[in-house]
Design an enzyme around this catalytic site. Structure first.
Site, mmCIF file in Angstrom:
data_model
loop_
_atom_site.group_PDB
_atom_site.id
_atom_site.type_symbol
_atom_site.label_atom_id
_atom_site.label_comp_id
_atom_site.label_asym_id
_atom_site.label_seq_id
_atom_site.Cartn_x
_atom_site.Cartn_y
_atom_site.Cartn_z
ATOM 1 N N PHE A 1 0.805 -1.712 0.233
ATOM 2 C CA PHE A 1 0.162 0.533 -0.028
ATOM 3 C C PHE A 1 0.901 1.269 -0.145
ATOM 4 C CE2 PHE A 1 -2.917 3.453 1.608
ATOM 5 C CZ PHE A 1 -3.914 3.327 0.892
ATOM 6 N N ASP B 1 9.147 3.089 1.489
ATOM 7 C CA ASP B 1 8.132 3.191 2.227
ATOM 8 C C ASP B 1 8.165 3.253 3.580
ATOM 9 O OD1 ASP B 1 5.771 4.220 2.176
ATOM 10 O OD2 ASP B 1 4.561 3.931 1.218
ATOM 11 N N LYS C 1 2.380 10.493 8.084
ATOM 12 C CA LYS C 1 2.277 10.242 9.156
ATOM 13 C C LYS C 1 2.668 10.487 10.656
ATOM 14 C CE LYS C 1 0.236 5.671 6.792
ATOM 15 N NZ LYS C 1 -1.985 5.792 7.947
HETATM 16 C C1 LIG Z 1 2.742 2.674 3.947
HETATM 17 C C2 LIG Z 1 2.559 3.784 2.978
HETATM 18 N N1 LIG Z 1 2.821 4.368 2.206
HETATM 19 C C3 LIG Z 1 1.729 5.682 2.138
HETATM 20 C C4 LIG Z 1 0.178 5.422 2.268
HETATM 21 C C5 LIG Z 1 -0.648 6.804 1.579
HETATM 22 O O1 LIG Z 1 -0.385 7.725 3.007
HETATM 23 P P1 LIG Z 1 -1.544 9.401 3.228
HETATM 24 O O2 LIG Z 1 -3.356 8.165 3.661
HETATM 25 O O3 LIG Z 1 -1.118 9.815 3.829
HETATM 26 O O4 LIG Z 1 -1.822 9.646 1.707
HETATM 27 C C6 LIG Z 1 0.116 5.016 3.659
HETATM 28 C C7 LIG Z 1 -0.561 5.293 4.072
HETATM 29 O O5 LIG Z 1 -2.221 4.155 4.727
HETATM 30 C C8 LIG Z 1 1.264 3.792 3.646
HETATM 31 O O6 LIG Z 1 0.438 3.291 4.746
#
Ligand SMILES: Cc1ncc(COP(=O)(O)O)c(C=O)c1O
Length: 427
Positions: A154, A238, A267
């Site tokens: 994700f 990520d 986050k």
């Molecule tokens: C690993 C990872 N990357 C990217 C995102 C996307 O973040 P956002 O919801 O702030 O766009 C998330 C969201 O849960 C995530 O867990």
């Protein structure tokens, strides 16, 4: 707090506030989501502090959903709130035509904390923007288009990040997505040499959060990084969800001693007070992409003084309050406690796994989740599914969580699982 709450929301009664909010969601926000939330008994969140959220009736909940990882410092951490208040009075948003001291300081501090020679950061407003930015950076730096990602990943829901994400339900309605994205199995570096041929980068979460809290074997990231080096591809970690202490490491890639070429964050970066995102790159990578073209990637609100003031205070609190260590210790308590419960209910729980305070409880059947989560809520604890794997309930409390709070959450989990089994039997 109750007086401030009533002054701010101005509703006639808690029931009126709940009804008004539900109706507004149903009519103006997201009708289908409103119905699902109502069915699952979701109350209205009115205020929050540290690990506790209060609803419209003043009932307190321990926040073990943790804003899906946002609240590393808990809610409304005093140091961060104070920093944001001070910045708000002085200058909320920068005009962008002049240098902004807070952006400079936040970027410097992030570079000091980040592994290896990760140094130049671009600041934005969310995780998906950070991933978009990283995907553009690696393409511009290498002159290659292909990105390799993992099944179950994700990375966000904007079109580029969605192309790298791994759940078909979220992707299918928007096809065709970016064409040159290939997905490989997570946790297995054996096929990477072939997949990475001609690729700009491999993007991977050190622990897959939304994929169901999947913790790879130690050494996986190192092997993946080596495969990237052999292919001349860049390695993007990520760390939007795993970063800044969540997994009991300042950054989860440090578990394998790996320095990524690019790392994405969001986050917890601003301590749960102001939306923020960032990607940070090795200088040579940045230079190759944007050394002669400084305006190829920009954002009006990105790196604003409020977010940077929050991030500076949050990074200081993370270190000074020893929250990375607390994530390890409390994470161990949570995993071991959940495993003991799982052992009593093998018909309901298939596995408990996690790293630090990113913990997943995998159910034998998705159906149990619909009973467990509301029952936990009734017992005053929030929990949530993982987005790409609904058979897994995530437990992701703030890193400031105490021994007693973890114990209380485990009691609620036990009650939830027991109730689910009583109601549904073996599925
Ligand atoms: C690993 C990872 N990357 C990217 C995102 C996307 O973040 P956002 O919801 O702030 O766009 C998330 C969201 O849960 C995530 O867990």
């Amino acid at each position: 707090m109750i007086e401030e709450r009533d002054a701010l929301y101005g509703a006639a009664s808690p029931a009126a506030l709940a009804e008004e909010t539900y109706e507004n969601y149903r009519r103006y926000v997201n009708p289908a989501l409103a119905r699902v939330m109502k069915l699952s008994g979701s109350p209205v969140e009115t205020h929050a502090h540290a690990c506790t959220i209060w609803d419209q009736n003043g009932k307190a909940y321990l926040d073990f959903a943790g804003g899906y990882g946002v609240f590393t410092l808990g809610h409304t951490h005093a140091r961060v709130v104070e920093a944001v208040h001070a910045q708000l009075d002085l200058m909320a948003l920068s005009g962008k035509t002049m240098f902004d001291p807070m952006l400079g300081r936040a970027a410097k501090r992030l570079a000091e904390l980040a592994p290896g020679d990760l140094q130049i950061s671009f600041w934005c407003n969310s995780g998906t923007e950070a991933v978009e930015g990283a995907m553009k950076l690696v393409r511009a730096a290498t002159g290659r288009a292909k990105i390799v990602s993992t099944h179950g990943a994700f990375h966000g829901k904007t079109l580029g990040a969605l192309s790298a994400s791994g759940r078909e339900t979220f992707r299918a309605p928007f096809a065709p997505l970016l064409e040159r994205v290939e997905h490989v199995p997570f946790g297995d570096a054996s096929g990477l040499d072939a997949a990475l041929e001609g690729a700009a980068a491999f993007i991977v979460e050190p622990v897959q959060g939304e994929g169901g809290v999947n913790v790879p074997a130690a050494g996986y990231l190192r092997a993946a990084k080596e495969a990237c080096e052999r292919a001349g591809a860049l390695f993007v970690a990520d760390e939007v969800q795993t970063g800044l202490g969540r997994c009991g490491f300042r950054f989860a890639c440090e578990r394998d001693g790996v320095v990524p070429d690019v790392m994405t964050l969001a986050k917890g970066l601003s301590g749960g007070v102001v939306p923020v995102g960032a990607f940070i790159a090795r200088p040579a990578v940045w230079e190759r992409a944007y050394g002669k073209a400084p305006l190829l990637h920009t954002s009006t609100f990105g790196g604003n003084p409020l977010a940077c003031a929050a991030a500076l205070a949050a990074m200081a609190a993370l270190e000074e309050e020893h929250l990375v260590e607390n994530a390890r210790v409390r994470g161990e308590q949570l995993v071991q406690g959940a495993r003991a419960i799982a052992a009593q209910y093998p018909a309901v729980v298939a596995e408990v796994r996690g790293l630090g305070l990113l913990v997943g409880v995998e159910l034998t059947n998705e159906g149990y989740g619909g009973a467990i989560i509301p029952e936990m809520l009734r017992h005053g604890v929030t929990a949530a599914w993982t987005l790409n794997q609904q058979r897994v309930i995530r437990l992701e409390p703030p890193l400031v969580v105490t021994h007693a709070e973890v114990a209380a959450a485990l009691d609620a989990l036990r009650a939830g699982i027991a109730t689910a089994y009583e109601k549904l039997g073996p599925l």
